[in-house]
Design a protein around this motif. Structure first.
Motif, mmCIF file in Angstrom:
data_model
loop_
_atom_site.group_PDB
_atom_site.id
_atom_site.type_symbol
_atom_site.label_atom_id
_atom_site.label_comp_id
_atom_site.label_asym_id
_atom_site.label_seq_id
_atom_site.Cartn_x
_atom_site.Cartn_y
_atom_site.Cartn_z
ATOM 1 N N TYR B 36 0.845 -1.187 0.000
ATOM 2 C CA TYR B 36 0.000 0.000 0.000
ATOM 3 C C TYR B 36 0.884 1.241 0.000
ATOM 4 O O TYR B 36 1.961 1.247 0.603
ATOM 5 C CB TYR B 36 -0.894 0.048 1.245
ATOM 6 C CG TYR B 36 -2.075 -0.898 1.255
ATOM 7 C CD1 TYR B 36 -1.910 -2.239 1.599
ATOM 8 C CD2 TYR B 36 -3.355 -0.455 0.936
ATOM 9 C CE1 TYR B 36 -2.990 -3.103 1.616
ATOM 10 C CE2 TYR B 36 -4.450 -1.313 0.957
ATOM 11 C CZ TYR B 36 -4.259 -2.640 1.301
ATOM 12 O OH TYR B 36 -5.337 -3.502 1.320
ATOM 13 N N ILE B 89 3.521 0.559 2.838
ATOM 14 C CA ILE B 89 3.166 -0.394 3.879
ATOM 15 C C ILE B 89 2.987 -1.779 3.265
ATOM 16 O O ILE B 89 2.252 -1.946 2.280
ATOM 17 C CB ILE B 89 1.869 0.026 4.598
ATOM 18 C CG1 ILE B 89 2.010 1.443 5.163
ATOM 19 C CG2 ILE B 89 1.529 -0.953 5.722
ATOM 20 C CD1 ILE B 89 0.706 2.025 5.694
ATOM 21 N N PHE B 104 -0.110 -5.921 9.367
ATOM 22 C CA PHE B 104 0.519 -4.743 8.763
ATOM 23 C C PHE B 104 1.963 -4.607 9.222
ATOM 24 O O PHE B 104 2.265 -4.799 10.403
ATOM 25 C CB PHE B 104 -0.224 -3.477 9.181
ATOM 26 C CG PHE B 104 -1.579 -3.310 8.548
ATOM 27 C CD1 PHE B 104 -2.674 -4.012 9.018
ATOM 28 C CD2 PHE B 104 -1.751 -2.441 7.478
ATOM 29 C CE1 PHE B 104 -3.920 -3.857 8.432
ATOM 30 C CE2 PHE B 104 -2.996 -2.278 6.886
ATOM 31 C CZ PHE B 104 -4.082 -2.982 7.363
ATOM 32 N N GLY B 105 2.831 -4.240 8.296
ATOM 33 C CA GLY B 105 4.140 -3.754 8.673
ATOM 34 C C GLY B 105 4.031 -2.308 9.118
ATOM 35 O O GLY B 105 2.996 -1.665 8.920
ATOM 36 N N SER B 106 5.103 -1.782 9.719
ATOM 37 C CA SER B 106 5.046 -0.409 10.216
ATOM 38 C C SER B 106 5.446 0.612 9.160
ATOM 39 O O SER B 106 5.425 1.812 9.416
ATOM 40 C CB SER B 106 5.909 -0.246 11.474
ATOM 41 O OG SER B 106 7.208 -0.678 11.210
#
Lengths: 113, 114
Positions: B36, B89, B104-106
């Motif tokens: 994203y 992301i 989710f990754g940061s």
């Protein structure tokens, strides 16, 4: 184009106030989500709804509740706002199915003083 | 524990240059991986989706790769433009309907300098 609309871009509330964040989507999506986004922590799921009147707790539901009375609308409620709930809140929606993308609103930046 | 880790945390490059962002995950079972793009003050927007059988997928100047054996993905941006300045992301999903299976990754914050 899918549109997810969050009612407020910025909100400032006092500690102890009851806060309502509203989200509306226009694509007949079954799923709706509330996330909060904090620097370095990424997006964390607060609550999820897969149908009208149905909800599931996410990773951090404490201090929050939700309401989904109509398919297009998903509300996040802070029963008694606290300073640690100062954050960016993002609403998202998607069709059922794990390959469906999430469509996000532009967020509500909430400050609790 | 299901996790998604991204590197670097932030990156600054000159306009016109290429860059590669990394994503490592431990989510199992695996269904798909999305990248994203989140512009400042906006919600994230999906750039591309990778499923188990896909190795490479392009979307204009963005090319995503997936190595399901090593559980790594990368997002390569070619000939960067100022409009590429954003957070990227990485998001990994498991094949269940529960929303808790979307991890989710940061994010990587990318800045393009003129």
């Amino acid at each position: 184009d899918v549109k997810v609309t969050q009612s407020s871009r910025y909100l400032v509330k006092r500690t102890g106030e009851k806060v309502f964040l509203e989200c509306v989507q226009d694509m007949d999506h079954e799923n709706m989500f509330w996330y909060r986004q904090d620097p370095g922590l990424g997006l964390r799921l607060i609550y999820f709804s897969y149908d009208v009147k149905m909800k599931e707790k996410g990773d951090i539901p404490e201090g929050y509740s939700v309401s989904r009375e109509k398919k297009e609308r998903f509300s996040l409620i802070l029963e008694s706002a606290s300073t640690n709930q100062t954050s960016m809140y993002l609403c998202a929606s998607s069709h059922r199915g794990y390959n469906s993308p999430l469509h996000f609103g532009n967020g509500t930046r909430l400050t609790v003083t | 524990k299901n996790q998604v880790e991204q590197s670097p945390q932030s990156l600054i490059i000159l306009e016109g240059k290429n860059c590669t962002l990394q994503c490592n995950y431990t989510v199992s079972p695996f269904s798909n991986l999305r990248w994203y793009k989140q512009d400042t003050g906006r919600g994230p927007v999906s750039l591309t989706i990778m499923t188990f059988s896909e190795n490479t997928k392009s979307n204009g100047r963005y090319t995503a790769t997936l190595d399901a054996d090593t559980k790594q993905s990368s997002l390569h941006i070619t000939a960067s433009q100022l409009s590429d300045s954003a957070s990227y992301i990485c998001v990994v999903s498991s094949p269940y309907s529960s929303a808790s299976k979307i991890i989710f990754g940061s994010g990587t914050r990318l800045s393009i300098r003129p």
